[in-house]
Design an enzyme around this catalytic site. Structure first.
Site, short mmCIF file in Angstrom:
data_model
loop_
_atom_site.label_atom_id
_atom_site.label_comp_id
_atom_site.label_asym_id
_atom_site.label_seq_id
_atom_site.Cartn_x
_atom_site.Cartn_y
_atom_site.Cartn_z
N ASP A 58 0.73 -1.07 -0.03
CA ASP A 58 -0.03 -0.02 -0.16
C ASP A 58 0.98 1.19 0.05
O ASP A 58 1.87 1.16 0.85
CB ASP A 58 -0.90 0.00 1.26
CG ASP A 58 -2.06 1.01 1.04
OD1 ASP A 58 -1.70 2.23 1.05
OD2 ASP A 58 -2.98 0.70 1.34
N HIS A 99 -10.28 -5.73 -2.57
CA HIS A 99 -8.66 -5.80 -1.95
C HIS A 99 -8.80 -6.06 -0.64
O HIS A 99 -9.66 -5.72 0.22
CB HIS A 99 -7.93 -4.79 -2.22
CG HIS A 99 -8.45 -3.35 -1.64
ND1 HIS A 99 -9.25 -2.63 -2.61
CD2 HIS A 99 -8.42 -2.38 -0.86
CE1 HIS A 99 -9.77 -1.51 -1.74
NE2 HIS A 99 -9.18 -1.45 -0.62
P1 AMP Z 1 -9.72 1.24 0.67
O1 AMP Z 1 -10.23 1.30 -0.68
O2 AMP Z 1 -10.55 2.38 1.41
O3 AMP Z 1 -9.44 -0.12 1.17
O4 AMP Z 1 -8.31 2.14 0.16
C1 AMP Z 1 -7.53 1.87 -0.88
C2 AMP Z 1 -6.15 1.51 -0.45
O5 AMP Z 1 -5.37 1.46 -1.52
C3 AMP Z 1 -5.59 2.88 0.56
O6 AMP Z 1 -4.96 2.25 1.48
C4 AMP Z 1 -4.60 3.40 -0.63
O7 AMP Z 1 -3.21 4.00 -0.06
C5 AMP Z 1 -4.11 2.27 -1.53
N1 AMP Z 1 -3.74 2.68 -2.70
C6 AMP Z 1 -4.46 3.53 -3.67
N2 AMP Z 1 -3.75 3.66 -4.88
C7 AMP Z 1 -2.61 2.85 -4.52
C8 AMP Z 1 -1.50 2.42 -5.47
N3 AMP Z 1 -1.49 2.93 -6.60
N4 AMP Z 1 -0.59 1.66 -4.88
C9 AMP Z 1 -0.79 0.98 -3.63
N5 AMP Z 1 -1.62 1.37 -2.80
C10 AMP Z 1 -2.70 2.14 -3.39
#
Ligand code: AMP
Length: 130
Positions: free
Chosen positions: A29, A93
């Site tokens: 993340d 995820h």
């Molecule tokens: P949630 O949808 O609330 O579970 O959060 C989405 C998660 O994805 C967050 O913790 C973000 O930091 C993470 N995230 C978003 N874009 C990316 C990326 N390009 N690479 C890695 N993690 C990501």
């Protein structure tokens, strides 16, 4: 339009990859709650985790277990916590987060900052423990 995670699957956006097989991908993340905070996704784009079909969802948990055990070996922690939110990215995820106490898995906590070298090294060490 593809989700940002599908773009990662397709290699259109980079990630700090931990593990991959035909159906799943695990990567760090980028706004972690802890060093080693990892996301596990199905490569198939499905928004809501409970819309993922049974077989793919079951396999996702088994894949997550393998990754979590590697995180445990790579990052000092009591346990690897697991969380599903999906409020930000509409692609199912699982968050795998090294924790030592309850407060470590509070998504309101400030996110940690790491350099790209530090992210890459964390991914390397976790992968090496798979
Ligand atoms: P949630 O949808 O609330 O579970 O959060 C989405 C998660 O994805 C967050 O913790 C973000 O930091 C993470 N995230 C978003 N874009 C990316 C990326 N390009 N690479 C890695 N993690 C990501």
């Amino acid at each position: 339009m593809s989700t940002i995670f599908t773009k990662i699957v397709k290699g259109e956006i980079p990630c700090y990859k931990i593990a991959e097989d035909d159906n799943y991908l695990a990567f760090l993340d980028i706004n972690p709650l802890a060093q080693g905070h990892t996301l596990v996704i199905p490569k198939k784009e499905v928004d809501y985790i409970f819309d993922v079909d049974d077989q793919l969802l079951g396999g996702m948990m088994i894949f997550s277990k393998r990754v979590a055990l590697a995180i445990e070996k790579a990052v000092p922690c009591k346990r690897v916590g697991i969380a599903v939110l999906g409020l930000e990215v509409p692609h199912a995820h699982i968050h795998l987060i090294p924790i030592n106490n309850l407060g470590d898995i509070n998504f309101s906590n400030p996110k940690l900052k790491f350099s790209s070298q530090e992210f890459a090294e964390t991914a390397r060490i976790i992968s090496a423990n798979l």
